[in-house]
Scaffold this active site. Sequence first.
Site, PDB file in Angstrom:
ATOM      1  N   HIS A  63      -4.162   5.793  -3.753  1.00 54.87           N
ATOM      2  CA  HIS A  63      -3.787   5.587  -2.461  1.00 54.87           C
ATOM      3  C   HIS A  63      -2.299   5.737  -1.359  1.00 54.87           C
ATOM      4  O   HIS A  63      -1.359   5.879  -2.071  1.00 54.87           O
ATOM      5  CB  HIS A  63      -3.828   3.646  -2.177  1.00 54.87           C
ATOM      6  CG  HIS A  63      -2.160   2.860  -3.218  1.00 54.87           C
ATOM      7  ND1 HIS A  63      -1.034   2.474  -2.361  1.00 54.87           N
ATOM      8  CD2 HIS A  63      -2.134   2.641  -4.252  1.00 54.87           C
ATOM      9  CE1 HIS A  63      -0.152   2.250  -3.236  1.00 54.87           C
ATOM     10  NE2 HIS A  63      -0.498   2.090  -4.681  1.00 54.87           N
ATOM     11  N   ASP A 177       4.994   4.505  -5.342  1.00 54.25           N
ATOM     12  CA  ASP A 177       3.806   4.031  -5.619  1.00 54.25           C
ATOM     13  C   ASP A 177       3.211   4.512  -3.868  1.00 54.25           C
ATOM     14  O   ASP A 177       3.571   3.280  -3.064  1.00 54.25           O
ATOM     15  CB  ASP A 177       4.067   1.962  -5.927  1.00 54.25           C
ATOM     16  CG  ASP A 177       3.675   1.543  -5.459  1.00 54.25           C
ATOM     17  OD1 ASP A 177       2.345   2.118  -5.724  1.00 54.25           O
ATOM     18  OD2 ASP A 177       3.307   0.203  -5.476  1.00 54.25           O
ATOM     19  N   GLU A 209      -4.343  -0.137   0.450  1.00 52.91           N
ATOM     20  CA  GLU A 209      -4.305  -0.826  -0.956  1.00 52.91           C
ATOM     21  C   GLU A 209      -3.567  -1.942  -1.601  1.00 52.91           C
ATOM     22  O   GLU A 209      -4.406  -3.163  -2.010  1.00 52.91           O
ATOM     23  CB  GLU A 209      -3.615   0.327  -2.297  1.00 52.91           C
ATOM     24  CG  GLU A 209      -4.247   0.397  -3.927  1.00 52.91           C
ATOM     25  CD  GLU A 209      -2.999  -0.479  -4.402  1.00 52.91           C
ATOM     26  OE1 GLU A 209      -2.884  -1.543  -5.967  1.00 52.91           O
ATOM     27  OE2 GLU A 209      -1.941  -1.072  -3.939  1.00 52.91           O
ATOM     28  N   GLU A 210      -2.629  -1.638  -1.125  1.00 51.96           N
ATOM     29  CA  GLU A 210      -1.079  -2.699  -1.204  1.00 51.96           C
ATOM     30  C   GLU A 210      -1.498  -3.696  -0.066  1.00 51.96           C
ATOM     31  O   GLU A 210      -1.047  -5.226  -0.300  1.00 51.96           O
ATOM     32  CB  GLU A 210       0.278  -2.326  -0.575  1.00 51.96           C
ATOM     33  CG  GLU A 210       1.011  -1.064  -1.503  1.00 51.96           C
ATOM     34  CD  GLU A 210       1.373  -1.250  -2.589  1.00 51.96           C
ATOM     35  OE1 GLU A 210       0.805  -2.001  -2.491  1.00 51.96           O
ATOM     36  OE2 GLU A 210       1.813  -0.516  -2.771  1.00 51.96           O
ATOM     37  N   HIS A 320       7.763  -1.574  -5.605  1.00 52.42           N
ATOM     38  CA  HIS A 320       8.282  -2.235  -4.067  1.00 52.42           C
ATOM     39  C   HIS A 320       9.082  -2.668  -3.549  1.00 52.42           C
ATOM     40  O   HIS A 320      10.106  -3.747  -3.254  1.00 52.42           O
ATOM     41  CB  HIS A 320       7.127  -3.222  -4.237  1.00 52.42           C
ATOM     42  CG  HIS A 320       5.634  -3.423  -4.209  1.00 52.42           C
ATOM     43  ND1 HIS A 320       4.432  -4.072  -4.230  1.00 52.42           N
ATOM     44  CD2 HIS A 320       5.424  -2.044  -4.551  1.00 52.42           C
ATOM     45  CE1 HIS A 320       3.732  -3.563  -3.903  1.00 52.42           C
ATOM     46  NE2 HIS A 320       3.803  -2.244  -4.441  1.00 52.42           N
TER      47      HIS A 320
HETATM   48 ZN   LIG Z   1       0.473   1.327  -6.333  1.00 48.40          ZN
END
Ligand SMILES: [Zn+2]
Length: 349
Positions: A63, A177, A209-210, A320
């Site tokens: 992603h 990420d 995605e998140e 995150h």
């Molecule tokens: Zn991810």
Amino acid sequence: MDKVELLKNLSEQFGVSGFEGEVREWIRKAVGDFVDEMETDTLGNLITRINPGKDFVLMLDAHMDEIGFMISYVEENGFLRFAPIGGWDARVFPAQQVEVRSREGRMHRGVIGASPPHIQTAEEQKQALKTEDLFVDVGARSKEEITGLGIGPGSPGTLHYPFQLLGKGRAMGKALDDRVGCAVLVCCLEYFSRNRPDLTLVANFSVCEEVGLRGAKTAAYQIKPDVAIVVEGTVGADTPGIPGHKCPARLGSGPAVSVADKSIIVNPCMVAFIERVAEATKIPWQPKVPLTGGTDAGEIHIAGKGVLTGVISVPCRYIHSPSSVVDLGDFTHTLSLVIELIRRAREIA
Ligand SMILES: [Zn+2]
């Protein structure tokens, strides 16, 4: 392709969920010479293909989006209220440096402000700050000045931190990420552009995605893969105070292979295949502690008639947050494992 430069460029792009345009444009240019076909779908997924039209379709997915926020309200004195996008720990917000994108696409630097400790009561100091207590300060003096900058409710923003190398062979960045997964996909496309695979290879760079695996859902519907491999950055928690059973993956121990997370119970034959290939090629790997997190695989494996889907992740500490840390050896081993899985993909079924 220089892998550190690739990671740096990808991590530093602005790409909050739903506003992935800059990341997509960067990847589009990077892989243009490697792929036979490339399209951006309605949601914004970048779908690229090598060898279209073969009888066996393997889908890779990573992603492009990162967590961030959206301006919700502009105060008369020029401060910006905001709402989080994606899975934030609100305790991370205060004092972070951010950038907010204007309607015209210009980036404006700022900081997340809060009331200073000097004027808080003892009781207030014990409480964790809530997002509603916070605001973004881009240096403006009034609402009119904010309007003049092209910022208003709906403007997206995210953390703004440069990519940096750490210690021996480690790297830190704001959006590893899942730009680390995007980097693996870019390198795979480069490899298979020179070593043509005996299958159709589709690399999907997904959106949103998140906020609930949204891009992967429509991408898998269109791609109709026989097999899919999701490449993620996952929680590396080999840090002080965290016992082994609560540590999903460790830095420096190779790619983390998922058996199950909150979005998928991976078909055991897929897990066995990944382990078999890793052992045969002597690529280090680690099992990811089950039932933590979720990935695009959650939507891909239930698309159409169902898709045999595996998940391979680069362990990533402080995920995150503005400063995720990865081990470059894990990145290289993840790339090698994904390449070997593609080369042997017909052996799965
Ligand atoms: Zn991810």
